[in-house]
Motif scaffolding. Structure first.
Motif, mmCIF file in Angstrom:
data_model
loop_
_atom_site.group_PDB
_atom_site.id
_atom_site.type_symbol
_atom_site.label_atom_id
_atom_site.label_comp_id
_atom_site.label_asym_id
_atom_site.label_seq_id
_atom_site.Cartn_x
_atom_site.Cartn_y
_atom_site.Cartn_z
ATOM 1 N N LEU A 41 0.815 -1.191 0.051
ATOM 2 C CA LEU A 41 -0.001 0.056 -0.160
ATOM 3 C C LEU A 41 1.010 1.355 0.013
ATOM 4 C CD1 LEU A 41 -2.866 -0.717 2.544
ATOM 5 C CD2 LEU A 41 -2.851 -0.977 -0.075
ATOM 6 N N ALA A 42 2.077 1.124 0.714
ATOM 7 C CA ALA A 42 2.791 2.430 0.649
ATOM 8 C C ALA A 42 3.327 2.702 -0.614
ATOM 9 C CB ALA A 42 3.984 2.180 1.713
ATOM 10 N N LEU A 43 3.893 1.672 -1.306
ATOM 11 C CA LEU A 43 4.365 1.701 -2.691
ATOM 12 C C LEU A 43 3.272 2.365 -3.550
ATOM 13 C CD1 LEU A 43 6.620 -1.266 -3.089
ATOM 14 C CD2 LEU A 43 7.290 1.095 -2.794
ATOM 15 N N VAL A 44 2.040 1.659 -3.649
ATOM 16 C CA VAL A 44 0.926 2.309 -4.323
ATOM 17 C C VAL A 44 0.496 3.774 -3.953
ATOM 18 C CG1 VAL A 44 -1.514 1.949 -4.980
ATOM 19 C CG2 VAL A 44 0.010 0.056 -4.624
ATOM 20 N N GLN A 45 0.476 3.925 -2.853
ATOM 21 C CA GLN A 45 0.262 5.484 -2.334
ATOM 22 C C GLN A 45 1.113 6.373 -2.889
ATOM 23 O OE1 GLN A 45 -2.189 7.121 -0.807
ATOM 24 N NE2 GLN A 45 -3.408 5.548 -0.521
ATOM 25 N N LEU A 46 2.400 6.091 -3.062
ATOM 26 C CA LEU A 46 3.437 6.683 -3.387
ATOM 27 C C LEU A 46 3.328 7.151 -4.803
ATOM 28 C CD1 LEU A 46 6.357 8.065 -3.059
ATOM 29 C CD2 LEU A 46 7.404 5.935 -3.573
ATOM 30 N N GLY A 47 3.048 5.791 -5.572
ATOM 31 C CA GLY A 47 2.858 6.232 -7.143
ATOM 32 C C GLY A 47 1.489 6.927 -7.277
ATOM 33 N N LEU A 48 0.432 6.583 -6.679
ATOM 34 C CA LEU A 48 -0.838 7.473 -7.084
ATOM 35 C C LEU A 48 -0.463 8.820 -6.309
ATOM 36 C CD1 LEU A 48 -3.438 4.922 -5.509
ATOM 37 C CD2 LEU A 48 -3.087 5.365 -7.847
ATOM 38 N N GLY A 49 -0.029 9.159 -5.439
ATOM 39 C CA GLY A 49 0.224 10.467 -4.974
ATOM 40 C C GLY A 49 1.012 11.285 -5.865
ATOM 41 N N VAL A 50 2.082 11.024 -6.499
ATOM 42 C CA VAL A 50 3.038 11.505 -7.410
ATOM 43 C C VAL A 50 2.378 11.772 -8.776
ATOM 44 C CG1 VAL A 50 5.050 11.343 -8.754
ATOM 45 C CG2 VAL A 50 4.963 10.573 -6.175
#
Length: 304
Positions: A41-50
């Motif tokens: 989830l942390a990696l997905v949040q990083l991608g989605l947030g950017v």
């Protein structure tokens, strides 16, 4: 001398697992699953947030997921050695602090929802939802971090200091529960006042179609669900910590996994699946100004 972190380094005849703070070997399977789940989830949040440029939301939710992943990594280490002082410190501090960041994500979304529907219906200015409640969140974070630090340090030299650390942690969590409760009541009142105004829940003069309105309501429902999940976890932590270290509730791993691990996992997953960058575009940095009342408009482009 009674077994303690000061005298025990691993499980043995003189240092049984039952004498540890939790009194059990943390489940390996759930530890591996939750570590991988939150790291994902942390990696997905990083991608989605950017990608969507929801910077403040990205920082809040990414930090929550990252801390949860590290915390459950500590529980994996405790499965191997329940007397590991380092593993105990890692998991207790990270799993206590992580939901504070997730709560900050809730405050950010409420601010932008208020701006979208109409600040005139809110008892406080939209910016205060972040300034005041995130400031309170930081205060809660400091208290919990200080308590966790005291508790972690006490395991080595002075076991009695565990009670001091425990008290500080309880104060931090209680402050967090109070903060979230006040914010939730203000948000509920805002929706009631907006409904009674007869103006509806979309900005006047807005060209948003039915699909956009439906997306907005799905996001609001997801936001409310995440809020309740985080609040349940915080309320659970109060009696768990208030009973003292090693109390029966703290030694019940099933309750911990259900009311702490699962609640935060559901909240984080909800914020990932129903990400504001897609379901509530006004939170994107650089979003187009949205008219919210006749003759005025709000440029919701800062995402702070």
């Amino acid at each position: 001398m009674a077994p303690s972190f000061a005298t025990c380094t691993e499980v043995g005849p003189a240092c049984p697992v039952e004498a540890t703070t939790y009194g059990y070997y943390p489940q390996l399977g759930s530890g591996i699953f939750l570590t991988a789940f939150f790291a994902f989830l942390a990696l997905v949040q990083l991608g989605l947030g950017v990608f969507t440029r929801t910077w403040s939301f990205l920082i809040a939710v990414f930090m929550a997921c990252a801390l949860e992943a590290v915390g459950y990594g500590g529980r994996i280490l405790m499965n191997k050695n329940p007397w590991s002082q380092d593993a105990f410190q890692i998991q207790i501090v990270c799993l206590i602090l992580a939901p504070t960041f997730l709560a900050a994500g809730v405050y950010l979304t409420i601010k932008h929802i208020v701006i979208f529907i109409g600040p005139e219906h809110s008892r406080i200015k939209p910016k205060l939802y972040t300034w005041v409640f995130i400031a309170c969140d930081i205060g809660s974070l400091i208290l919990q971090a200080a308590g966790g630090g005291v508790a972690a340090a006490a395991t080595k030299k002075n076991v009695k200091l565990l009670d001091v650390g425990n008290g500080i942690i309880i104060a931090g969590i209680a402050f967090q529960v109070a903060t979230m409760s006040v914010c939730g009541l203000l948000a509920l009142e805002f929706f009631i006042r907006a409904h009674r105004s007869g103006q509806g829940f979309t900005p006047k003069g807005s060209s948003h179609g039915a699909a956009v309105r439906r997306s907005f309501w799905i996001f609001c429902a997801a936001d409310a669900f995440a809020y309740l999940a985080i609040l349940i976890r915080c309320i659970y932590r109060l009696p768990e910590m208030a009973g003292g270290w090693g109390n029966p509730l703290m030694r019940n791993e099933k309750d911990f996994l259900l009311l702490d691990g699962m609640m935060i996992a559901l909240a984080a997953a909800t914020f990932t699946i129903v990400h504001p960058g897609f379901w509530f575009p006004p939170m994107r940095k650089g979003a187009k100004a949205i008219p919210h009342s006749e003759g005025t408009s709000v440029n919701d482009s800062t995402e702070k």
